[in-house]
Design a protein around this motif. Structure first.
Motif, PDB file in Angstrom:
ATOM      1  N   ILE A   5      32.855   6.164  38.984  1.00 24.78           N
ATOM      2  CA  ILE A   5      33.968   5.680  38.165  1.00 24.78           C
ATOM      3  C   ILE A   5      34.780   6.877  37.699  1.00 24.78           C
ATOM      4  O   ILE A   5      34.235   7.825  37.128  1.00 24.78           O
ATOM      5  N   SER A   6      36.073   6.836  37.972  1.00 27.44           N
ATOM      6  CA  SER A   6      36.987   7.907  37.574  1.00 27.44           C
ATOM      7  C   SER A   6      38.235   7.267  36.973  1.00 27.44           C
ATOM      8  O   SER A   6      38.885   6.440  37.613  1.00 27.44           O
ATOM      9  N   PHE A   7      38.557   7.655  35.746  1.00 27.38           N
ATOM     10  CA  PHE A   7      39.755   7.082  35.122  1.00 27.38           C
ATOM     11  C   PHE A   7      41.028   7.622  35.766  1.00 27.38           C
ATOM     12  O   PHE A   7      42.064   6.963  35.738  1.00 27.38           O
ATOM     13  N   ALA A   8      40.949   8.791  36.361  1.00 25.86           N
ATOM     14  CA  ALA A   8      42.103   9.307  37.109  1.00 25.86           C
ATOM     15  C   ALA A   8      42.377   8.412  38.316  1.00 25.86           C
ATOM     16  O   ALA A   8      43.531   8.048  38.604  1.00 25.86           O
ATOM     17  N   LYS A   9      41.323   8.044  39.032  1.00 20.93           N
ATOM     18  CA  LYS A   9      41.494   7.182  40.202  1.00 20.93           C
ATOM     19  C   LYS A   9      41.944   5.781  39.790  1.00 20.93           C
ATOM     20  O   LYS A   9      42.761   5.155  40.473  1.00 20.93           O
ATOM     21  N   LEU A  10      41.418   5.300  38.655  1.00 24.44           N
ATOM     22  CA  LEU A  10      41.853   3.998  38.138  1.00 24.44           C
ATOM     23  C   LEU A  10      43.343   4.032  37.787  1.00 24.44           C
ATOM     24  O   LEU A  10      44.067   3.054  37.991  1.00 24.44           O
ATOM     25  N   PHE A  11      43.806   5.166  37.264  1.00 27.41           N
ATOM     26  CA  PHE A  11      45.217   5.314  36.927  1.00 27.41           C
ATOM     27  C   PHE A  11      46.070   5.323  38.188  1.00 27.41           C
ATOM     28  O   PHE A  11      47.143   4.703  38.232  1.00 27.41           O
ATOM     29  N   LEU A  12      45.607   6.000  39.227  1.00 25.22           N
ATOM     30  CA  LEU A  12      46.333   6.009  40.502  1.00 25.22           C
ATOM     31  C   LEU A  12      46.408   4.597  41.083  1.00 25.22           C
ATOM     32  O   LEU A  12      47.423   4.202  41.665  1.00 25.22           O
ATOM     33  N   LYS A  13      45.338   3.837  40.919  1.00 27.87           N
ATOM     34  CA  LYS A  13      45.333   2.452  41.391  1.00 27.87           C
ATOM     35  C   LYS A  13      46.366   1.622  40.626  1.00 27.87           C
ATOM     36  O   LYS A  13      47.080   0.797  41.204  1.00 27.87           O
ATOM     37  N   TYR A  14      46.437   1.855  39.317  1.00 32.60           N
ATOM     38  CA  TYR A  14      47.433   1.171  38.485  1.00 32.60           C
ATOM     39  C   TYR A  14      48.849   1.478  38.971  1.00 32.60           C
ATOM     40  O   TYR A  14      49.699   0.590  39.080  1.00 32.60           O
ATOM     41  N   LEU A  15      49.119   2.748  39.305  1.00 35.99           N
ATOM     42  CA  LEU A  15      50.445   3.150  39.786  1.00 35.99           C
ATOM     43  C   LEU A  15      50.752   2.512  41.139  1.00 35.99           C
ATOM     44  O   LEU A  15      51.904   2.141  41.417  1.00 35.99           O
ATOM     45  N   THR A  16      49.722   2.356  41.963  1.00 41.18           N
ATOM     46  CA  THR A  16      49.898   1.695  43.267  1.00 41.18           C
ATOM     47  C   THR A  16      50.275   0.233  43.071  1.00 41.18           C
ATOM     48  O   THR A  16      51.215  -0.278  43.699  1.00 41.18           O
ATOM     49  N   GLU A  17      49.540  -0.452  42.197  1.00 35.78           N
ATOM     50  CA  GLU A  17      49.788  -1.877  41.963  1.00 35.78           C
ATOM     51  C   GLU A  17      51.107  -2.118  41.254  1.00 35.78           C
ATOM     52  O   GLU A  17      51.796  -3.102  41.519  1.00 35.78           O
ATOM     53  N   GLU A  18      51.473  -1.212  40.359  1.00 30.26           N
ATOM     54  CA  GLU A  18      52.672  -1.410  39.539  1.00 30.26           C
ATOM     55  C   GLU A  18      53.956  -1.000  40.261  1.00 30.26           C
ATOM     56  O   GLU A  18      54.991  -1.656  40.135  1.00 30.26           O
ATOM     57  N   PHE A  19      53.899   0.102  41.021  1.00 34.69           N
ATOM     58  CA  PHE A  19      55.120   0.662  41.607  1.00 34.69           C
ATOM     59  C   PHE A  19      55.084   0.779  43.132  1.00 34.69           C
ATOM     60  O   PHE A  19      56.062   1.220  43.731  1.00 34.69           O
ATOM     61  N   GLY A  20      53.954   0.401  43.729  1.00 36.01           N
ATOM     62  CA  GLY A  20      53.849   0.479  45.185  1.00 36.01           C
ATOM     63  C   GLY A  20      53.711   1.883  45.716  1.00 36.01           C
ATOM     64  O   GLY A  20      53.991   2.142  46.900  1.00 36.01           O
ATOM     65  N   TRP A  21      53.276   2.837  44.882  1.00 36.77           N
ATOM     66  CA  TRP A  21      53.095   4.211  45.337  1.00 36.77           C
ATOM     67  C   TRP A  21      51.870   4.306  46.238  1.00 36.77           C
ATOM     68  O   TRP A  21      50.875   3.598  46.040  1.00 36.77           O
ATOM     69  N   GLU A  22      51.925   5.194  47.195  1.00 35.66           N
ATOM     70  CA  GLU A  22      50.876   5.286  48.217  1.00 35.66           C
ATOM     71  C   GLU A  22      49.982   6.499  47.978  1.00 35.66           C
ATOM     72  O   GLU A  22      50.450   7.636  47.996  1.00 35.66           O
ATOM     73  N   PHE A  23      48.693   6.223  47.772  1.00 37.29           N
ATOM     74  CA  PHE A  23      47.738   7.306  47.515  1.00 37.29           C
ATOM     75  C   PHE A  23      46.523   7.285  48.457  1.00 37.29           C
ATOM     76  O   PHE A  23      45.655   8.133  48.331  1.00 37.29           O
ATOM     77  N   ASP A  24      46.437   6.297  49.342  1.00 38.84           N
ATOM     78  CA  ASP A  24      45.282   6.186  50.237  1.00 38.84           C
ATOM     79  C   ASP A  24      43.983   6.227  49.419  1.00 38.84           C
ATOM     80  O   ASP A  24      43.096   7.070  49.628  1.00 38.84           O
ATOM     81  N   LEU A  25      43.886   5.292  48.475  1.00 38.53           N
ATOM     82  CA  LEU A  25      42.800   5.306  47.493  1.00 38.53           C
ATOM     83  C   LEU A  25      41.409   5.241  48.117  1.00 38.53           C
ATOM     84  O   LEU A  25      40.459   5.815  47.581  1.00 38.53           O
ATOM     85  N   ASP A  26      41.286   4.542  49.248  1.00 39.57           N
ATOM     86  CA  ASP A  26      39.959   4.376  49.871  1.00 39.57           C
ATOM     87  C   ASP A  26      39.364   5.712  50.304  1.00 39.57           C
ATOM     88  O   ASP A  26      38.140   5.861  50.377  1.00 39.57           O
TER      89      ASP A  26
END
Length: 361
Positions: free
Chosen positions: A81-102
């Protein structure tokens, strides 16, 4: 034919009628404020430790808090569990930004505070992942932008060879950066370098995002208490999350609840009558000439009564001395009203309240 005096009387009657209507509308606003304050008093106590260190007014402290929070990472039941990764996921869902989270490895997420650029400017919060992407976060609570500030941040990060660069402008009320800091051509025009990669985010949205995390089933373990050995007790983390949520919502909301209610009443009773700039000026002048004068008069009256109360308490020994002097004069055959005048206690106190010095005898 009506005289000028008759027109004057008619105009003043109309003015007084309009003023009375205006005051009635103001009274509605006042009653609504009193009702809201009464409701607030009945709320459970809302103690937030961050209020004690004034995070609402200090961007640096607030940025420290957010950056340190993003640094939190741990394992639970074999899951990372990483809150940084959770934040990146939030940005992906909210703004469609691409981070290749997997494919992101938590240990390779880089978080920096006050990242220094070549021009000696400091990026509030920086999130980077290898050379694949970077997120620039500028936290603006009260301060204004510096000249070319955000553009300088972008250019510095770009020089570090990141494939994708995103920028967040974090503010209490979702205000845009100044043109001098970052031209709209650089993030609003299609095809520009930050088009689709720039986001205005309110502090309240951070609060709502964290609230959502607390409600998710996968984080229900935060409610567990291991009272025996305290090995899997997450109450401190949960408490911190609740405090951060409250802090972020407070930064955005301030006294917005009261302000919103007042605005609604004004829209229903006053704003609907305002059609032009001249209409606005009339109401402003009405406040300046009539309402504010009456309020200032009332303030002066209250201040005078407060002064009188203090003087009346402190002046008693002097009033007693004045009466003793009067008795002495009387014993020497001086006549009150002929040779001297003795002021009443009330007159002496009023003299002190109005002029700042006493008139005794």
């Amino acid at each position: 034919m009506k005289s000028i005096g008759e027109y004057f009387i008619k105009d003043n009657k109309l003015k007084n009628k309009l003023l009375l209507e205006f005051f009635e509308k103001l009274i509605k606003v006042k009653h609504e404020i009193k009702r809201i304050k009464k409701e607030i008093k009945e709320f459970p106590p809302q103690f937030n430790i961050f209020d004690s260190i004034n995070l609402l007014n200090h961007e640096n402290y607030n940025s420290n808090l957010f950056a340190n929070f993003l640094e939190i990472k741990f394992k639970y039941n074999g899951n990372e569990i990483s809150f940084a990764k959770l934040f990146l996921k939030y940005l992906t869902e909210e703004f469609g930004w691409e981070f290749d989270l997997d494919n992101i490895k938590i240990e390779d997420i880089e978080i920096k505070r006050e990242l220094l650029t070549k021009e000696r400017k400091r990026i509030d919060i920086f999130i980077g992942y290898k050379e694949k992407f970077a997120v620039i976060i500028e936290n603006k609570i009260w301060a204004d932008d510096g000249y070319k500030q955000l553009e300088n941040y972008y250019n510095h990060v770009k020089s570090q060879k990141y494939d994708k660069i995103y920028m967040i402008y974090l503010t209490p009320y979702e205000r845009e950066p100044s043109e001098e800091s970052l031209s709209k051509e650089l993030y609003k025009e299609k095809g520009s370098k930050l088009y689709g990669k720039f986001a205005n985010i309110k502090h309240a949205e951070i609060g709502y995002w964290l609230e959502g995390i607390l409600k998710r089933q996968e984080f229900s373990f935060l409610n567990n208490e291991d009272k025996e050995n305290n090995k899997k007790d997450y109450k401190l983390l949960k408490s911190a999350l609740i405090q951060i949520i409250n802090n972020e919502l407070s930064i955005s909301q301030g006294d917005k609840m009261t302000e919103g209610k007042i605005k609604k009443i004004l829209e229903e009773n006053i704003f609907k009558d305002i059609k032009t700039v001249d209409d606005v000026d009339e109401y402003i002048n009405m406040f300046k000439k009539d309402v504010i004068k009456l309020l200032e008069d009332k303030k002066a009256e209250i201040e005078r009564e407060n002064r009188k109360a203090i003087i009346e308490k402190d002046i008693q020994p002097y009033l007693k001395f004045t009466k003793e002097v009067a008795k002495y004069l009387e014993s020497k055959n001086y006549k009150e009203g002929k040779d001297y005048n003795l002021l009443k206690d009330e007159d002496i106190i009023n003299s002190m309240a109005d002029y700042g010095y006493p008139r005794h005898i």
